[in-house]
Design an enzyme around this catalytic site. Structure first.
Site, short mmCIF file in Angstrom:
data_model
loop_
_atom_site.label_atom_id
_atom_site.label_comp_id
_atom_site.label_asym_id
_atom_site.label_seq_id
_atom_site.Cartn_x
_atom_site.Cartn_y
_atom_site.Cartn_z
CE LYS A 183 -58.19 -29.12 14.66
NZ LYS A 183 -57.60 -29.65 15.91
CE1 TYR A 214 -61.73 -29.34 13.65
CE2 TYR A 214 -61.15 -29.59 11.34
CZ TYR A 214 -61.11 -30.06 12.63
OH TYR A 214 -60.47 -31.23 12.91
CB VAL A 225 -59.96 -40.73 12.46
CG1 VAL A 225 -59.61 -41.89 13.38
CG2 VAL A 225 -58.70 -40.05 11.93
CB ILE A 243 -52.83 -37.40 26.57
CG1 ILE A 243 -51.45 -38.05 26.44
CG2 ILE A 243 -53.68 -37.66 25.32
CD1 ILE A 243 -51.47 -39.55 26.22
NE ARG A 274 -49.65 -18.98 29.25
CZ ARG A 274 -50.84 -18.38 29.34
NH1 ARG A 274 -51.06 -17.26 28.66
NH2 ARG A 274 -51.80 -18.89 30.09
CG ASP A 278 -65.52 -26.52 28.98
OD1 ASP A 278 -65.03 -26.71 27.84
OD2 ASP A 278 -66.58 -25.89 29.16
#
Length: 257
Positions: A155, A151, A184, A11, A119, A57
């Site tokens: 996306k 952005y 959110v 995650i 990958r 990072d």
């Protein structure tokens, strides 16, 4: 809660927001969670015996193979699920005002890193006979009217990559889906973003779209990180085995406009 007992789940963005919620719920469902985040994880995660992590990072140009190596070092040569959650915002800059560093950071974290991680994880899933990948995009992946060009492009690209992976590996029992959250509460995606530097002219053109969603907070129905996390974990669960290549909004109907 979810059928994830002893499954190994990687995650990204695991230390806060949606990633923290997903990590917490996955652990409570018996999964082994390998978290990746630029921030250190909270003690609520590090106190769990089935949690390991790597501070990393994702905007760096280095390979991400060390993430998979570290996960295998912690939990063995198996990865059942990958949740690409980590993301960064832009400054709502349009193509005519876009700064190079904003473009490069958004593409690096929001698109390049997830594709590189897929990958690295795909060969592991191929060897073990299957797995599930879930990418996190945004309402901005379904529209051109909610964020800046960097952005938005990152996306949209992630949605395309998701569909490509889903089709390419459909006969190898590897599923790939993408979830598109709306606004959110209690997330950290805007951390480090100077809102005073936002492109005011671009924001003005998007005002009506944002107002249409902003009323959710006033009505007390604003989405929380766990609302998104539950969808992500359902897509890792075998009960969603027929779902692959799907683009799933979780946004209180914001994507209908």
């Amino acid at each position: 809660m979810y059928n994830l007992k002893n499954q190994v789940i990687v995650i990204t963005g695991s230390s806060s927001g949606i990633g923290l919620a997903a990590s917490t719920i996955a652990l409570s469902s018996g999964a082994k969670v390998f978290g990746v985040d630029i921030r250190p994880p909270p003690s609520t995660l590090t106190s769990q015996s089935n949690y390991a992590c790597l501070q990393y990072d994702l905007s760096s140009s280095s390979t991400v193979s060390d993430i998979v190596a570290a996960c295998e070092g912690a939990f063995g040569p198996r990865i059942d699920g990958l949740l690409n959650i980590a993301g960064v915002m832009d400054l709502n800059q349009s193509a005519d005002t876009l700064a190079d560093e904003i473009w490069e950071r958004c593409i690096a974290v929001n698109l390049t890193a997830p594709v590189k991680l897929m990958r690295e994880v795909l060969p592991v899933m191929q060897r073990q006979g299957g797995g599930s990948i879930v990418n996190v995009a945004s309402k901005a992946a379904l529209s051109g009217a909610v964020s800046g060009v960097a952005y938005t492009a990152s996306k949209h690209g992630l949605v395309g990559a998701t569909k490509n992976v889903a089709w390419r590996f459909k006969h190898e029992r590897i599923r790939c889906n993408v979830v598109c959250p709306g606004g959110v509460g209690a997330t950290s995606i805007r951390d480090g973003v100077d809102v005073t530097q936002f492109d005011a002219a671009a924001l003005e053109t998007m005002a009506l779209i944002h107002q249409a969603h902003g009323c959710d907070r006033e009505k007390g129905v604003e989405l929380q990180p766990q609302d998104i996390a539950h969808m992500l974990l359902f897509l890792l669960d075998e009960r969603s085995r027929g779902v692959s290549g799907a683009v799933i909004p979780v946004d209180n109907a914001w994507s209908t406009i």
